[in-house]
Structures are given as C-alpha cells and as structure tokens.
Design an enzyme around this catalytic site. Structure first.
Site, PDB file in Angstrom:
ATOM      1  N   TRP A 103     -27.775 -16.079 -16.839  1.00 49.77           N
ATOM      2  CA  TRP A 103     -27.533 -15.813 -18.262  1.00 49.77           C
ATOM      3  C   TRP A 103     -28.387 -16.714 -19.143  1.00 49.77           C
ATOM      4  O   TRP A 103     -28.937 -16.265 -20.154  1.00 49.77           O
ATOM      5  CB  TRP A 103     -26.038 -15.947 -18.598  1.00 49.77           C
ATOM      6  CG  TRP A 103     -25.230 -14.884 -17.921  1.00 49.77           C
ATOM      7  CD1 TRP A 103     -24.307 -15.065 -16.933  1.00 49.77           C
ATOM      8  CD2 TRP A 103     -25.301 -13.464 -18.142  1.00 49.77           C
ATOM      9  NE1 TRP A 103     -23.797 -13.846 -16.539  1.00 49.77           N
ATOM     10  CE2 TRP A 103     -24.385 -12.857 -17.247  1.00 49.77           C
ATOM     11  CE3 TRP A 103     -26.050 -12.656 -18.990  1.00 49.77           C
ATOM     12  CZ2 TRP A 103     -24.200 -11.470 -17.189  1.00 49.77           C
ATOM     13  CZ3 TRP A 103     -25.855 -11.271 -18.938  1.00 49.77           C
ATOM     14  CH2 TRP A 103     -24.952 -10.698 -18.064  1.00 49.77           C
ATOM     15  N   ASP A 173     -23.719 -21.118 -25.102  1.00 48.33           N
ATOM     16  CA  ASP A 173     -23.049 -19.910 -24.636  1.00 48.33           C
ATOM     17  C   ASP A 173     -21.827 -20.377 -23.843  1.00 48.33           C
ATOM     18  O   ASP A 173     -21.954 -20.913 -22.746  1.00 48.33           O
ATOM     19  CB  ASP A 173     -24.022 -19.126 -23.740  1.00 48.33           C
ATOM     20  CG  ASP A 173     -23.382 -17.907 -23.091  1.00 48.33           C
ATOM     21  OD1 ASP A 173     -22.175 -17.686 -23.285  1.00 48.33           O
ATOM     22  OD2 ASP A 173     -24.122 -17.182 -22.384  1.00 48.33           O
ATOM     23  N   LYS A 197     -13.615 -12.523 -21.046  1.00 44.00           N
ATOM     24  CA  LYS A 197     -13.204 -13.352 -19.902  1.00 44.00           C
ATOM     25  C   LYS A 197     -11.908 -14.068 -20.275  1.00 44.00           C
ATOM     26  O   LYS A 197     -10.839 -13.629 -19.908  1.00 44.00           O
ATOM     27  CB  LYS A 197     -14.308 -14.320 -19.508  1.00 44.00           C
ATOM     28  CG  LYS A 197     -15.529 -13.574 -18.954  1.00 44.00           C
ATOM     29  CD  LYS A 197     -16.786 -14.247 -19.335  1.00 44.00           C
ATOM     30  CE  LYS A 197     -17.989 -13.327 -19.323  1.00 44.00           C
ATOM     31  NZ  LYS A 197     -18.137 -12.448 -18.197  1.00 44.00           N
TER      32      LYS A 197
HETATM   33  N1  PMP Z   1     -23.303 -15.216 -20.892  1.00 44.31           N
HETATM   34  C1  PMP Z   1     -22.444 -15.454 -19.884  1.00 44.31           C
HETATM   35  C2  PMP Z   1     -22.223 -16.874 -19.442  1.00 44.31           C
HETATM   36  C3  PMP Z   1     -21.789 -14.393 -19.262  1.00 44.31           C
HETATM   37  O1  PMP Z   1     -20.945 -14.621 -18.246  1.00 44.31           O
HETATM   38  C4  PMP Z   1     -22.022 -13.076 -19.711  1.00 44.31           C
HETATM   39  C5  PMP Z   1     -21.298 -11.879 -19.143  1.00 44.31           C
HETATM   40  N2  PMP Z   1     -20.905 -11.916 -17.875  1.00 44.31           N
HETATM   41  C6  PMP Z   1     -22.933 -12.877 -20.749  1.00 44.31           C
HETATM   42  C7  PMP Z   1     -23.537 -13.968 -21.323  1.00 44.31           C
HETATM   43  C8  PMP Z   1     -23.228 -11.509 -21.264  1.00 44.31           C
HETATM   44  O2  PMP Z   1     -22.145 -11.112 -22.008  1.00 44.31           O
HETATM   45  P1  PMP Z   1     -21.990  -9.690 -22.693  1.00 44.31           P
HETATM   46  O3  PMP Z   1     -21.716  -8.726 -21.590  1.00 44.31           O
HETATM   47  O4  PMP Z   1     -20.836  -9.897 -23.624  1.00 44.31           O
HETATM   48  O5  PMP Z   1     -23.260  -9.396 -23.409  1.00 44.31           O
END
Ligand code: PMP
Length: 365
Positions: A103, A173, A197
């Site tokens: 991510w 994030d 989450k």
């Molecule tokens: N950052 C992290 C740490 C994540 O775990 C996730 C989703 N698993 C995301 C970003 C992406 O999130 P979204 O699906 O809300 O765009």
C-alpha cells in the site's frame, strides 16, 4: 444467526452490538419515521449523526476541533494516495515516502503520477519482501511531508514508534490500525483511513488534518480532490456517505464503551500475543513471515506452513472454514495465511484458531 469467526482483512468483522443498532437505524432513526437510508443529508436527523461522529472521533484521537479538521471523504484510502500529493506536492517541493508494503508502494506511485514536485523513497523494506519496518530514513531537507503506512495489512507489520520527523509534517495511512493503538495522534499532520477494517463499512474515508497544515495546501486543486472543500463545508459540499458515517459513529461509541484506545490496545495486544506465541511454539509446522519480531502487527497476523508442509496450505484453510474460522487465506500477492484480528474480533475466536493450529500440528508434525 450463528456468527462465524471472520478473519477477513477488510471489509471485516464489526461489533455485534453495532450491527444490531445499525439494523434498527435502517428501519427508523431517532423517532423520525424514516430509515437512516432515507433521511436528507441536510436535515436535523442526519446533522446530529454527522456532528456526533466527528466529535466522537476527535475525542478518541485526543484532538481538538480547534486545531484539527475531521473530514469524511469517499474514494477509499486509495484516493488519498492521490489527494495527498495533489494538495501538498508542488514544483520545487518533495514528498518523502516510507515504503514498507504494497500500500505504501502504491501511495508513492500515485505521487509520482501527479507531475508536480518530487516523490522520494525515504526508506523501503522491499529487499526482504516487506517483512520488517525500515527504521533509518533518508529524509529530504524541507520536504512537504513524510508519508508512512502505520500498519501493512498485506505483509503483517506495524509501525509502533512513529518517526521523529522534526519540522516535516507526518502524513499517515492508518487504514488498518485505525483506533487500535493508544497513539499520540497529535504527531500526525494528516491521517487517513478507509473505514472498512476497524471503523465501519466501506464507502467513507476518515481524514483528520491539522488546520495549519491544511493552510499550506496548493490552490487550484479540483473541488472534490481539495481538502479545503471538505474542511470548509464540514464534509457537506455534496452528499456524504450517510450510512457509512452513521456506522462509524456507532463504532466510535463502542470503542469508548470498551474503555477507549488504551483499553482497546491492551485487548489487541493480548489477542496478538496468544496467536504469535502459538506460531512460535508450533515452529515444526508453522512460521511467522515477519522477520523482525518487534514489527509484528497486532491487526494482521501473517504466517505460513514450513516448506515441507507447503502443499497443505489449501487444506489448512478449507478445514478451518469448516470449523467456522473464515477468511484465513493470505493476500493473493503473498500467499500463506493471514488472521486479521481487528478491534471487534473476539478473544475466543483467537483461542479457537490456536486450538485448531495445535490439532493440525499434532496430526502433521
Ligand atoms: N491502505 C491500506 C493500509 C489498506 O489496507 C488498504 C485496503 N486494504 C488500502 C490502503 C486501500 O484502501 P481502499 O480499498 O479503501 O482504497
């Protein structure tokens, strides 16, 4: 209904009491004669929900609404990967990125696409498949921000000690350890989290940003991508994701009822310790994939079968599912197993997994 143990990484388990309250709200909200799905986002019923959710989150963060703007934005955490550089990267400026997982790597890639300013990889653990948190940072003097991912959902590492960035604003994030640790949230100039989450259903991203940092944002950013739009309109520039915000508010109140972040962190530590000690103890059969034990995530516990049992991974997951232990398959990018044990995940579910692992190890080992 018999609830199974849901180890999914997100969307993920929510507190049962929240689901019950939300299901009532779907029928009628606050004596209004209307469902929460039907009320106007500019009416008094929704206004109360909006303000209460914002205030609950600020209270949990230990932040004041005088210093921080709390915003509700759509587009997921993935849109934040673009919004951060759109707002804070400019010609002649640099954004520093710590890349400790998939991510974080995506966040850096988006920053490079903006075509203004520079995006610098200040540290990475890609050399060892992101199995640890890189600690030494190559920071750029005068950088506009340093971006970190506090919990690497896919790889199972967590950043427990936030870096001392000196004057550089810290942007994070916090999607997968939102409201899970008793952190000093005033260290963040901006934090963002996709809700699905620890916070609620998919559809809303929670953003908290220091007002003095927002004041430095670029001009001329399209309205829906400019933090200013959300901060100035109290996230009511257009229709917000009403239902998702409503549930986030209920989850926030549930966290408070649990005793707040310190109590939640304590429970999270107990659950994770139980699972990691089983993985270590049953090391003839299992191993943890995180190479630095101090970086092991409290939220996403990643582990595998020892190479000689590697072809039994599918069996482990399918047998687990038959016992009501669902969602243990690791992310498709890394394989193996991942037990996501977010705030609402009960201790007895971790105990059930450990009991199953012991049986599996006894039969195979
Ligand atoms: N950052 C992290 C740490 C994540 O775990 C996730 C989703 N698993 C995301 C970003 C992406 O999130 P979204 O699906 O809300 O765009």
């Amino acid at each position: 209904m018999h609830r199974i143990y849901n180890f999914s990484a997100g969307p993920a388990i929510l507190p049962e009491s929240v689901l019950e309250e939300a299901s009532q709200g779907v029928i009628e909200i606050g004596g209004s004669g209307m469902s929460v799905l039907e009320v106007s986002h500019r009416g008094k019923h929704y206004d109360a929900i909006h303000q209460e959710t914002r205030e609950t989150l600020l209270r949990l963060f230990g932040l004041s609404g005088d210093d921080y703007s709390l915003m509700f934005i759509q587009g997921g955490a993935s849109m934040q990967f673009a919004m951060v550089p759109f707002n804070f990267l400019d010609n002649g400026k640099t954004g520093d990125y710590v890349v400790a997982g998939e991510w974080g790597s995506k966040a850096l890639k988006e920053a490079k696409k903006i075509g203004r300013g520079a995006a610098n990889e200040a540290a990475t653990s890609a050399d060892k498949n992101f199995s640890y948190i890189p600690k030494a940072l190559r920071q750029t003097a005068g950088a506009s921000f340093l971006h970190v991912t506090t919990n690497n959902t896919i790889e199972g590492t967590e950043l427990f000690d936030l870096p001392d960035t000196k004057e550089t604003p810290l942007v994070a994030d916090v999607s997968s350890d939102f409201l899970a640790l008793d952190r000093d949230h005033s260290k963040f100039s901006l934090l963002y989290a996709g809700a699905q989450k620890n916070a609620g259903p998919a559809g809303v991203t929670i953003v908290a940003a220091r007002k003095s940092f927002l004041a430095q944002a670029n001009e001329g950013v399209p309205s829906m991508l400019a933090y200013k739009t959300y901060a100035d309109s109290d996230s009511l520039y257009n229709t917000p994701p009403v239902f998702a915000i409503y549930v986030v508010g209920l989850v926030g109140k549930w966290v408070e009822a649990q005793g707040g972040l310190a109590a939640i962190e304590k429970k999270n530590r107990t659950k994770a310790a139980l699972l990691y000690s089983a993985i270590d103890e049953l090391s003839d059969v299992f191993f943890g994939t995180v190479t630095a034990p101090e970086d092991r995530s409290l939220m996403n516990v990643t582990f595998r079968l020892q190479p000689k049992y590697a072809d039994l991974e599918k069996e482990f997951v399918s047998e687990a599912a038959k016992r009501g232990l669902d969602g243990l398959k690791g992310h498709r990018a890394v394989g193996g197993f991942r037990a996501s044990i977010y705030n609402a995940f009960p201790l007895d579910g971790v105990e059930a997994l450990v009991a199953y692992m012991r049986e599996f190890a006894a039969a195979k080992g």
